[in-house]
Design an enzyme around this catalytic site. Structure first.
Site, PDB file in Angstrom:
ATOM      1  N   ASN A 151      58.075-103.711  32.421  1.00 58.13           N
ATOM      2  CA  ASN A 151      58.011-104.984  32.773  1.00 58.13           C
ATOM      3  C   ASN A 151      56.737-105.681  32.175  1.00 58.13           C
ATOM      4  OD1 ASN A 151      56.646-103.390  34.783  1.00 58.13           O
ATOM      5  ND2 ASN A 151      56.786-105.152  36.184  1.00 58.13           N
ATOM      6  N   GLU A 249      51.631 -96.655  42.057  1.00 61.51           N
ATOM      7  CA  GLU A 249      51.790 -98.177  41.995  1.00 61.51           C
ATOM      8  C   GLU A 249      53.555 -98.351  42.133  1.00 61.51           C
ATOM      9  OE1 GLU A 249      52.986-101.632  41.657  1.00 61.51           O
ATOM     10  OE2 GLU A 249      52.069-101.468  39.761  1.00 61.51           O
ATOM     11  N   CYS A 283      56.610-106.405  40.270  1.00 61.43           N
ATOM     12  CA  CYS A 283      56.299-105.851  41.460  1.00 61.43           C
ATOM     13  C   CYS A 283      55.941-106.643  42.474  1.00 61.43           C
ATOM     14  CB  CYS A 283      55.575-104.476  41.304  1.00 61.43           C
ATOM     15  SG  CYS A 283      53.970-104.576  40.618  1.00 61.43           S
ATOM     16  N   GLU A 459      44.200 -99.394  41.388  1.00 62.52           N
ATOM     17  CA  GLU A 459      43.729 -99.786  39.629  1.00 62.52           C
ATOM     18  C   GLU A 459      43.123-100.922  39.836  1.00 62.52           C
ATOM     19  OE1 GLU A 459      47.117 -97.492  37.075  1.00 62.52           O
ATOM     20  OE2 GLU A 459      48.002 -99.308  38.104  1.00 62.52           O
TER      21      GLU A 459
END
Length: 485
Positions: A151, A249, A283, A459
């Site tokens: 994505n 993640e 997300c 991150e």
């Protein structure tokens, strides 16, 4: 489209040793874009050997040298912005404006982590006795495996590759097969920026058994994944066998709470624009909209108006605001959630089905559902689609319980002018990231990640590099000769 690339092994682009390939398809036309190499056992073994050989030399490379390479890579990405954004749009259907934003965001990751490479600070701890010194330093964790989703096909691998390299680790990257070209681009700019051969390998092809073979290798010391919760659980099981360090993640299902003191029109316009970005395939996208009953009707009307005003189509058309979904099964899954919500009493305020303007491609109308029941599947299953469920609430305690009633915990959003209410909500919401009157959370200088089944580790920001390092504690007992110096 992929003629100049291939598997990146030993600092050079090459075909798979067995000659295997796989096709990449356009989500706009459903036609083949091109063929990419499908790495086999021999390719995987060579990449692992190169990664192992590169580990010590790269760890010993001065931080300023590593930083210079990463900064040059960032400069190259920005200099070729239009060219690289077009590649991304062809692969994903993403509107060019969004693709350009992502290329710049990927460049930011290399710039940020280049600077962080110079700031890997340790600690000196006061000892209990005059003749001892306690210190903590940070060492590279070792060869890393980067597993990223489709994505955000450039930003996601950039976060992992830049952080790992900045910390002194070599990397093997396995990008998503739906959009590998953007990771190839990262490899190319790093080669041109002076990255030593073998320090980065890129393997494309079928995930099974490639990923399991890479994780099982004793060479790999750290695994970083951006993906779904089910995939994350499987990767964790595989990594557990070798006690690998991991960053996860995973999915999200972000609640939005719009309190009654908010401007319902302004909030709806901002949230709708964010919800339908990247065709809802984000997300941290706001996905459950809890709007106070006093302003619900105005908010819902505005949200639906924005959705109906979006232009769906091929992202290469600069007038398009919403591209396709990446896969046909994603459209099917979204339609199933819409039908389930309707059966449970939801109102269709905008969209609701496939876009009839297209004979090919994975196009779904931007959809707004009103007064959605908490029992609807879309309120508990991550939609990852341009579908927005709206529902009213009446009290703080009620909405907070509903917002937190999920296994996800990636992001959450609050809209209010009341600072006390905003801070109270941020404290009570169970998520790794909170947006207050703001929806664009991801930025290179801030930590990105979630809690609960949305994963762990971070991150980005000064926290991000720590996931690629291990602390080393030294207790030094000074001898008499040392103390006289």
């Amino acid at each position: 489209m992929y003629e100049t690339y291939g598997l990146l092994i030993g600092g050079a682009w090459r075909a798979a040793q067995a000659g295997d390939t796989m096709a990449v398809y356009s989500p706009v036309t459903e036609a083949e874009i091109g063929q990419i190499p499908a790495a086999g056992p021999a390719d995987i073994a060579q990449a692992l050997d190169d990664c192992a050989a590169a580990a010590r030399p790269w760890a010993k490379t001065p931080a300023w040298t590593r930083a210079g390479i990463l900064r040059r890579a960032a400069d190259l990405l920005r200099a070729r912005l239009d060219k690289y954004a077009r590649v991304m749009s062809i692969e994903t259907g993403k509107p060019l404006a969004e693709a350009k934003g992502e290329v710049n965001a990927a460049a930011d990751q290399f710039e940020w982590y280049g600077e962080e490479a110079k700031r890997i600070y340790g600690q000196t701890i006061p000892g209990r006795a005059e003749d001892e010194r306690l210190t903590v330093t940070y060492a590279p964790v070792g060869p890393c495996l980067s597993l990223s989703a489709w994505n955000f096909p450039m930003l996601l691998p950039a976060r992992k590759i830049a952080a790992a390299l900045a910390a002194g680790n070599p990397v093997i990257a396995r990008p998503a097969s739906e959009a590998p070209g953007c990771c190839y681009i990262l490899g190319q700019v790093l080669i041109e920026a002076g990255l030593p051969a073998g320090t980065l390998s890129i393997l494309t092809g079928r995930s099974t058994p490639m990923v399991a073979d890479l994780i099982a290798s004793p060479v790999i010391k750290k695994v970083s994944l951006t993906g779904s919760v089910p995939v994350g659980k499987e990767i964790l099981r595989q990594a557990a066998a070798g006690i690998k360090k991991v960053t996860m993640e995973l999915g999200g299902h972000a609640p939005v709470i719009v309190f009654p003191d908010s401007d319902p029109v302004a909030a709806a316009e901002k949230l709708a624009a964010t919800k339908f970005r990247n065709c809802g395939q984000v997300c941290i996208s706001p996905t459950r909209f809890y709007v106070h009953e006093d302003i619900y009707d105005v908010f819902a009307e505005t949200f639906a108006r924005v959705a109906e005003g979006l232009k769906v189509g091929d992202g290469l058309d600069e007038t398009v605001t919403t591209g396709p979904m990446i896969r046909a099964r994603g459209v099917d899954g979204a339609l199933s959630l819409i039908e389930d919500a309707k059966e449970r009493g939801a109102e269709v305020l905008a969209g609701g089905g496939r876009d009839p303007s297209f004979n090919t491609g994975h196009f779904l109308q931007p959809t707004v559902l009103g007064r959605v029941s908490d029992s609807a599947r879309i309120m508990s299953e991550e939609p990852f689609a341009p579908v927005a469920p709206l529902t009213p609430f009446s009290s703080y305690d009620e909405v907070m319980a509903r917002a937190n009633d999920t296994e996800f915990g990636l992001a959450a959003y609050v809209f209010t002018r009341d600072s006390d209410l905003a801070l109270r909500s941020a404290d009570d919401l169970q998520a790794g990231m909170i947006g207050i009157n703001e929806t664009l959370l991801a930025t290179a200088e801030a930590p990105f990640g979630g809690i609960k089944e949305s994963g762990f580790g971070r991150e980005g920001g000064s926290f991000g590099i720590l996931d690629y390092l291990v602390p080393k504690y030294t207790r030094h007992k000074l001898l008499k000769g040392d103390m006289n110096v």
